[in-house]
Design a protein around this motif. Structure first.
Motif, PDB file in Angstrom:
ATOM      1  N   ARG A  15      59.039  19.190  19.877  1.00 25.99           N
ATOM      2  CA  ARG A  15      58.158  18.100  19.791  1.00 25.99           C
ATOM      3  C   ARG A  15      58.313  17.045  21.330  1.00 25.99           C
ATOM      4  O   ARG A  15      57.628  16.256  21.540  1.00 25.99           O
ATOM      5  CB  ARG A  15      58.346  17.353  18.564  1.00 25.99           C
ATOM      6  N   SER A  16      59.467  17.334  21.668  1.00 27.69           N
ATOM      7  CA  SER A  16      59.907  16.224  22.812  1.00 27.69           C
ATOM      8  C   SER A  16      59.042  16.711  24.181  1.00 27.69           C
ATOM      9  O   SER A  16      58.299  17.753  24.529  1.00 27.69           O
ATOM     10  CB  SER A  16      61.442  16.322  23.382  1.00 27.69           C
ATOM     11  N   ARG A  17      59.235  15.906  25.089  1.00 20.32           N
ATOM     12  CA  ARG A  17      58.392  16.244  26.435  1.00 20.32           C
ATOM     13  C   ARG A  17      58.926  17.335  27.194  1.00 20.32           C
ATOM     14  O   ARG A  17      58.038  18.170  27.739  1.00 20.32           O
ATOM     15  CB  ARG A  17      58.729  14.734  27.448  1.00 20.32           C
ATOM     16  N   PHE A  18      60.376  17.608  26.927  1.00 20.85           N
ATOM     17  CA  PHE A  18      60.917  18.912  27.287  1.00 20.85           C
ATOM     18  C   PHE A  18      60.351  19.904  26.838  1.00 20.85           C
ATOM     19  O   PHE A  18      59.984  21.094  27.487  1.00 20.85           O
ATOM     20  CB  PHE A  18      62.317  18.938  27.240  1.00 20.85           C
ATOM     21  N   GLY A  19      60.007  20.061  25.420  1.00 21.47           N
ATOM     22  CA  GLY A  19      59.350  21.002  24.600  1.00 21.47           C
ATOM     23  C   GLY A  19      58.155  21.214  24.977  1.00 21.47           C
ATOM     24  O   GLY A  19      57.912  22.804  25.043  1.00 21.47           O
ATOM     25  N   ARG A  20      57.277  20.482  25.285  1.00 19.92           N
ATOM     26  CA  ARG A  20      55.800  20.537  25.727  1.00 19.92           C
ATOM     27  C   ARG A  20      55.649  21.197  27.085  1.00 19.92           C
ATOM     28  O   ARG A  20      54.933  22.165  27.205  1.00 19.92           O
ATOM     29  CB  ARG A  20      55.272  19.332  25.758  1.00 19.92           C
ATOM     30  N   LEU A  21      56.742  21.025  27.988  1.00 20.65           N
ATOM     31  CA  LEU A  21      56.844  21.520  29.244  1.00 20.65           C
ATOM     32  C   LEU A  21      57.250  22.825  29.057  1.00 20.65           C
ATOM     33  O   LEU A  21      56.816  24.072  29.868  1.00 20.65           O
ATOM     34  CB  LEU A  21      57.887  20.804  30.166  1.00 20.65           C
ATOM     35  N   VAL A  22      58.231  23.205  28.149  1.00 20.04           N
ATOM     36  CA  VAL A  22      58.512  24.706  27.890  1.00 20.04           C
ATOM     37  C   VAL A  22      57.518  25.647  27.451  1.00 20.04           C
ATOM     38  O   VAL A  22      57.265  26.645  27.881  1.00 20.04           O
ATOM     39  CB  VAL A  22      59.663  24.601  27.038  1.00 20.04           C
ATOM     40  N   ASP A  23      56.700  24.841  26.519  1.00 23.68           N
ATOM     41  CA  ASP A  23      55.516  25.749  25.973  1.00 23.68           C
ATOM     42  C   ASP A  23      54.468  25.993  27.081  1.00 23.68           C
ATOM     43  O   ASP A  23      54.065  26.880  27.218  1.00 23.68           O
ATOM     44  CB  ASP A  23      54.550  24.818  25.001  1.00 23.68           C
ATOM     45  N   ALA A  24      54.260  24.854  28.013  1.00 23.48           N
ATOM     46  CA  ALA A  24      53.367  24.948  29.169  1.00 23.48           C
ATOM     47  C   ALA A  24      53.815  26.401  30.265  1.00 23.48           C
ATOM     48  O   ALA A  24      53.053  26.837  30.526  1.00 23.48           O
ATOM     49  CB  ALA A  24      53.309  23.859  29.903  1.00 23.48           C
TER      50      ALA A  24
END
Length: 322
Positions: A187-196
């Motif tokens: 749910r963090s910014r890091f995680g959203r970038l990994v999803d992207a």
């Protein structure tokens, strides 16, 4: 909200309270307490692989290398006949495993797809054969752990690792913390970038992000948690051997992840429970249990195309739609 799916919330609210109460019903049967403990340890390992494959898109057949290294590193750095502090050595093992993962990840993450699968498999098999052929580490028989760590913090002992029930609760706490950690990370910014990066690496690069760094950090984190699971397994059974490093261990964990629902994280627990439940049930019925187990797993994968977690999510969505 960390648990953003109804099926996920229901699972957490049902599974963990039941798991807390389970030893009370099984206090006369130590075997089942140990079996459930093993399932929780395997769930941590499968969860770390599920994040790597399902969320990051980094398919590996060498994740078991870190699972085995967790045990072997403990044997290497801990005194043979002296009780060390569990918390301190947990940090040592995770830090050393993360360093190894950084070096290996720096090499393997320059590839992808089938090439990454083959390179991670090659590293894992090299490690497997090193320990299998090593006299210092017991060869194929492995190494025994004669004294388990103590768990005191500022003189207060929280768990007795020689007590199966205490060890059960330590593993349950570890499983809950691992699930919570991954949910926060996703749910963090890091995680959203990994999803992207997983969804469209080319577009993420075009936006100015260094996708190699994000993949490397993800690889290091998942590998360190895989090593922690191997460390717990070694403490539970009092030994570590090369079979923990084998590619079949990685393959089995991958099957558990697919069965539970790739990328769902909590599905790793479901997949491990079902796989180990089938294993225990069928091996006591017939000597040809592997044939029946393989057939059942193929059937379940065909029926639950998104895994068990995905099936539950779709089921609850349909019910809400009505």
């Amino acid at each position: 909200m960390l648990l953003n799916k109804r099926a996920e919330r229901l699972f957490v609210w049902i599974f963990f309270p039941l798991a807390l109460l389970m030893p009370m019903f099984l206090e006369q049967n130590e075997y089942y307490v140990n079996k459930l403990t093993t399932i929780m340890i395997l769930s941590i390992f499968v969860m770390s692989l599920d994040y790597l494959v399902g969320k990051c898109g980094l398919i590996t057949l060498g994740h078991a290398m870190f699972y085995g290294l967790g045990g072997y590193i403990f044997v290497m750095i801990a005194p043979e006949y002296e009780a060390v502090n569990f918390w301190i050595y947990t940090f040592y093992i995770c830090a050393i495993s993360a360093t190894v993962a950084f070096v290996i990840g720096f090499l393997v993450l320059r590839t992808n797809g089938i090439y990454m699968i083959m390179i991670t498999l090659a590293f894992a098999q090299m490690t497997f054969y090193y320990f299998s052929d090593s006299i210092d580490f017991g060869g194929t028989d492995g190494v025994f752990v004669y004294v388990k760590p103590e768990t005191s913090i500022f003189g207060l002992s929280l768990f007795d690792l020689d007590n199966p029930t205490h060890f059960y609760y330590l593993c349950l706490l570890s499983l809950f913390n691992t699930l919570l950690f991954f949910k926060v990370l996703i749910r963090s910014r890091f995680g959203r970038l990994v999803d992207a990066i997983h969804a469209n690496p080319g577009r993420t690069v075009a936006l100015g992000y260094n996708i190699f760094i994000y993949r490397l950090v993800s690889y290091v984190v998942a590998s360190a948690l895989g090593a922690y699971a191997g460390y717990l397994f070694t403490l539970q059974y009092g030994f570590v051997n090369p079979s923990m490093l084998s590619w079949t261990t990685s393959g089995t964990a991958l099957v558990m992840s697919i069965l539970g629902g790739m990328g769902s994280i909590y599905g790793a627990i479901l997949g491990t429970l079902v796989y180990e439940g089938l294993h225990y049930s069928l091996e006591h019925l017939t000597e040809h249990w592997l044939l029946f187990m393989g057939g059942l797993i193929i059937l379940m994968v065909m029926i639950f195309k998104k895994g068990i977690a995905g099936f539950l999510e779709d089921l609850l969505e349909k019910r809400d739609g009505k």
